[in-house]
Design a protein around this motif. Structure first.
Motif, PDB file in Angstrom:
ATOM      1  N   ILE A 102       0.853  -1.186   0.000  1.00  0.00           N
ATOM      2  CA  ILE A 102       0.000   0.000   0.000  1.00  0.00           C
ATOM      3  C   ILE A 102       0.888   1.234   0.000  1.00  0.00           C
ATOM      4  N   ASP A 103       0.521   2.249  -0.780  1.00  0.00           N
ATOM      5  CA  ASP A 103       1.337   3.463  -0.831  1.00  0.00           C
ATOM      6  C   ASP A 103       0.877   4.473   0.219  1.00  0.00           C
ATOM      7  N   LYS A 104       1.480   5.654   0.201  1.00  0.00           N
ATOM      8  CA  LYS A 104       1.200   6.670   1.219  1.00  0.00           C
ATOM      9  C   LYS A 104      -0.225   7.204   1.141  1.00  0.00           C
ATOM     10  N   THR A 105      -0.861   7.078  -0.016  1.00  0.00           N
ATOM     11  CA  THR A 105      -2.236   7.573  -0.182  1.00  0.00           C
ATOM     12  C   THR A 105      -3.276   6.501   0.137  1.00  0.00           C
ATOM     13  N   GLY A 106      -2.810   5.319   0.567  1.00  0.00           N
ATOM     14  CA  GLY A 106      -3.741   4.258   0.932  1.00  0.00           C
ATOM     15  C   GLY A 106      -4.241   3.443  -0.244  1.00  0.00           C
ATOM     16  N   ILE A 107      -3.513   3.467  -1.345  1.00  0.00           N
ATOM     17  CA  ILE A 107      -3.917   2.718  -2.542  1.00  0.00           C
ATOM     18  C   ILE A 107      -3.012   1.503  -2.704  1.00  0.00           C
ATOM     19  N   TYR A 108      -3.646   0.357  -2.963  1.00  0.00           N
ATOM     20  CA  TYR A 108      -2.902  -0.880  -3.184  1.00  0.00           C
ATOM     21  C   TYR A 108      -2.552  -1.013  -4.673  1.00  0.00           C
ATOM     22  N   ALA A 109      -1.307  -1.433  -4.915  1.00  0.00           N
ATOM     23  CA  ALA A 109      -0.929  -1.736  -6.304  1.00  0.00           C
ATOM     24  C   ALA A 109      -1.586  -3.050  -6.724  1.00  0.00           C
ATOM     25  N   TYR A 110      -1.697  -3.972  -5.793  1.00  0.00           N
ATOM     26  CA  TYR A 110      -2.378  -5.244  -6.008  1.00  0.00           C
ATOM     27  C   TYR A 110      -3.148  -5.557  -4.745  1.00  0.00           C
ATOM     28  N   LYS A 195     -11.553  -7.139   3.387  1.00  0.00           N
ATOM     29  CA  LYS A 195     -11.987  -5.757   3.518  1.00  0.00           C
ATOM     30  C   LYS A 195     -11.805  -5.030   2.176  1.00  0.00           C
ATOM     31  N   SER A 196     -12.803  -4.276   1.780  1.00  0.00           N
ATOM     32  CA  SER A 196     -12.717  -3.523   0.520  1.00  0.00           C
ATOM     33  C   SER A 196     -11.653  -2.440   0.633  1.00  0.00           C
ATOM     34  N   VAL A 197     -10.815  -2.364  -0.409  1.00  0.00           N
ATOM     35  CA  VAL A 197      -9.720  -1.391  -0.396  1.00  0.00           C
ATOM     36  C   VAL A 197      -9.641  -0.676  -1.740  1.00  0.00           C
ATOM     37  N   LYS A 198      -8.894   0.444  -1.725  1.00  0.00           N
ATOM     38  CA  LYS A 198      -8.609   1.156  -2.974  1.00  0.00           C
ATOM     39  C   LYS A 198      -7.524   0.401  -3.719  1.00  0.00           C
ATOM     40  N   THR A 199      -7.800   0.115  -4.999  1.00  0.00           N
ATOM     41  CA  THR A 199      -6.845  -0.656  -5.791  1.00  0.00           C
ATOM     42  C   THR A 199      -6.638   0.010  -7.144  1.00  0.00           C
ATOM     43  N   ARG A 200      -5.351   0.135  -7.507  1.00  0.00           N
ATOM     44  CA  ARG A 200      -5.036   0.718  -8.813  1.00  0.00           C
ATOM     45  C   ARG A 200      -4.902  -0.384  -9.850  1.00  0.00           C
TER      46      ARG A 200
END
Length: 211
Positions: A102-110, A195-200
């Motif tokens: 997870i990056d600093k903005t809370g987004i997962y690459a995978y 848990k639902s997450v932000k994913t790019r």
């Protein structure tokens, strides 16, 4: 003596008659001049300059030469039908053993479970192809190619932060790809530990001109 008086009377009468005759002629001349002055003059109209001869419209149409320029342009347009463009997407190849970070903005690459579009890849292709508006400039220049679009599926499945990546294709195709991806309905969000997450994710858009 008596003869002399008669002679004088005759001479006087002759003079009076001559004077009366001259006066009458003078009045007649004046009347003629007055009549001439009061009588309006008449000038023959210049019929050649003022009178126009009407020409029937059908005669003018028959005489007028055909508009060959317009006819040629219409034939050229009919001979060259307007081209159309289409767009589809490619499914990114799966990554073996992806690292869940997870990056600093809370987004997962995978994410452990990747985001999914309802209906799968076929539904994605149908949506993109039905909503894409192939730019006119790209059609005129016969521009085709691939545009990579990176975007985020948030915890609610909404598409956010869509933008092109890599070399731009140009002619408005990159902007059109971003617009269509940004307007997509909600996805099923990715999850990490349930848990639902932000994913790019990345979605390639393929532009092609139809023959």
């Amino acid at each position: 003596m008596h003869y002399t008086k008669l002679k004088n009377k005759g001479f006087i009468g002759l003079c009076f008659a001559a004077t009366f005759f001259v006066a009458c002629n003078s009045n007649q001349s004046s009347d003629k001049i007055a009549d001439s002055a009061s009588t309006p003059s008449y000038t023959s109209p210049d019929t050649a300059a003022t009178q126009a001869i009407p020409v029937p419209a059908d005669t003018m149409a028959a005489v007028a030469p055909p508009d060959t320029t317009s006819s040629a342009a219409l034939k050229a347009t009919a001979a060259k039908p307007k081209r159309k463009g289409s767009a589809t997407s490619e499914k990114a190849p799966p990554v073996k053993n992806p690292k869940i970070t997870i990056d600093k903005t809370g987004i997962y690459a995978y994410s452990e479970v990747a985001p999914a579009y309802p209906g799968g890849q076929t539904a994605i292709n149908n949506y993109i192809n039905n909503h894409i508006e192939y730019p006119e400039a790209a059609l005129n220049d016969e521009k085709e190619g691939r545009v990579g679009i990176s975007f985020v599926i948030d915890e609610n499945g909404k598409v956010t932060d869509a933008h092109e990546i890599g070399k731009k294709l140009g002619q408005g195709l990159d902007e059109e790809a971003v617009r269509v991806v940004s307007s997509m309905p909600n996805w099923v969000p990715g999850t990490v530990k349930g848990k639902s997450v932000k994913t790019r994710i990345t979605l390639p858009i393929i532009f092609k001109i139809e023959e």
